[in-house]
Design an enzyme around this catalytic site. Structure first.
Site, mmCIF file in Angstrom:
data_model
loop_
_atom_site.group_PDB
_atom_site.id
_atom_site.type_symbol
_atom_site.label_atom_id
_atom_site.label_comp_id
_atom_site.label_asym_id
_atom_site.label_seq_id
_atom_site.Cartn_x
_atom_site.Cartn_y
_atom_site.Cartn_z
ATOM 1 N N GLY A 142 0.829 -1.203 0.000
ATOM 2 C CA GLY A 142 0.000 0.000 0.000
ATOM 3 C C GLY A 142 0.861 1.251 0.000
ATOM 4 O O GLY A 142 2.086 1.178 -0.139
ATOM 5 N N GLU A 149 10.036 -2.414 3.619
ATOM 6 C CA GLU A 149 9.228 -2.397 2.398
ATOM 7 C C GLU A 149 10.024 -1.900 1.201
ATOM 8 O O GLU A 149 9.893 -2.405 0.094
ATOM 9 C CB GLU A 149 7.994 -1.532 2.597
ATOM 10 C CG GLU A 149 6.968 -2.161 3.531
ATOM 11 C CD GLU A 149 5.879 -1.202 3.893
ATOM 12 O OE1 GLU A 149 6.110 0.028 3.892
ATOM 13 O OE2 GLU A 149 4.761 -1.669 4.194
HETATM 14 O O1 DER Z 1 3.518 1.720 6.594
HETATM 15 C C1 DER Z 1 3.485 1.426 5.395
HETATM 16 O O2 DER Z 1 4.487 1.548 4.669
HETATM 17 C C2 DER Z 1 2.171 1.036 4.787
HETATM 18 O O3 DER Z 1 2.385 0.177 3.694
HETATM 19 C C3 DER Z 1 1.422 2.297 4.327
HETATM 20 O O4 DER Z 1 2.218 2.980 3.382
HETATM 21 C C4 DER Z 1 0.092 1.978 3.709
HETATM 22 O O5 DER Z 1 -0.731 1.513 4.733
HETATM 23 P P1 DER Z 1 -2.322 1.363 4.482
HETATM 24 O O6 DER Z 1 -2.470 0.376 3.337
HETATM 25 O O7 DER Z 1 -2.833 0.823 5.780
HETATM 26 O O8 DER Z 1 -2.852 2.729 4.162
#
Ligand code: DER
Length: 213
Positions: free
Chosen positions: A81, A102
């Site tokens: 995400g 990530e």
């Molecule tokens: O913390 C992170 O890197 C998450 O991937 C963030 O960027 C997205 O989180 P969400 O899908 O809960 O909005």
């Protein structure tokens, strides 16, 4: 809610991009959460690398095979995400404190697919930008950065201090260069365009897939 339904729709679309036998990087957060059971339900022969304990536990519980990153140093696809998606595409990630791991998984993958509900695309990135700072020299690093505040609570899984850059910035590339150059900065949440191959955004019932590479 709409956002949850959109996260599920974007995640379901991205699960369809995964092919049998692939090595898959799994991101962290509430948009990846619905991806995991949908991906597992496809019954493909997959090997996965997780970017957090939470993702690893959810993946194993769903029946996915999770291996160490060192066992799968090259990945076919990574799905994650984002907090913000701006033209480029530039991302801000790290709302969930997982951005350092990530980004490492994203760069190891042949394709990095970002999945999002409608509120994530923005005309331009705005602070805060999540940071991971080395614990050693923290006060000195914070003085040097000037516009960073430590986010209370837990350490990163790798022992780093989670903080946020709160200062305004015009050019994300310039801020990324400054953060990359600082010896106290272990990782930051600015993801440059070269990292992102696909963006999948769900708005209501519509899912838009943009391929950049
Ligand atoms: O913390 C992170 O890197 C998450 O991937 C963030 O960027 C997205 O989180 P969400 O899908 O809960 O909005």
């Amino acid at each position: 809610t709409t956002s949850e339904a959109e996260k599920h729709a974007a995640a379901t679309y991205a699960a369809g991009l995964v092919e049998d036998g692939m090595r898959v990087g799994l991101g962290t957060g509430s948009t990846v959460a619905p991806l995991i059971p949908v991906l597992a339900a496809r019954g493909l022969n997959l090997r996965c690398v997780a970017t957090s304990v939470a993702t690893a536990e959810a993946a194993v519980a769903a029946g996915l095979v999770v291996e160490s990153f060192d066992a799968l140093p090259e990945l076919d696809i990574a799905i994650d995400g984002a907090d913000q998606i701006a033209p480029g595409p530039w991302l801000i990630k790290g709302g969930g404190r997982a951005h350092t791991r990530e980004k490492l998984v994203a760069v190891a993958a042949a394709r990095f697919v970002v999945i999002a509900s409608h509120e994530k695309p923005v005309p331009r990135l705005t602070p805060p930008v999540p940071l991971e700072l080395l614990a050693f020299g923290l006060e000195s690093t914070l003085m040097r950065l000037g516009q960073a505040t430590v986010r209370g609570g837990v350490l990163s899984p790798d022992g780093g201090i989670i903080a946020d850059w709160t200062g305004a910035f015009d050019d994300p590339a310039e801020l990324a260069r400054r953060l990359d150059a600082d010896p106290g900065v272990v990782g930051h949440g600015l993801f440059e365009p070269g990292l992102v191959s696909d963006v999948v955004v769900a708005t209501g019932a519509d899912v838009e897939h943009t391929r950049f590479a």
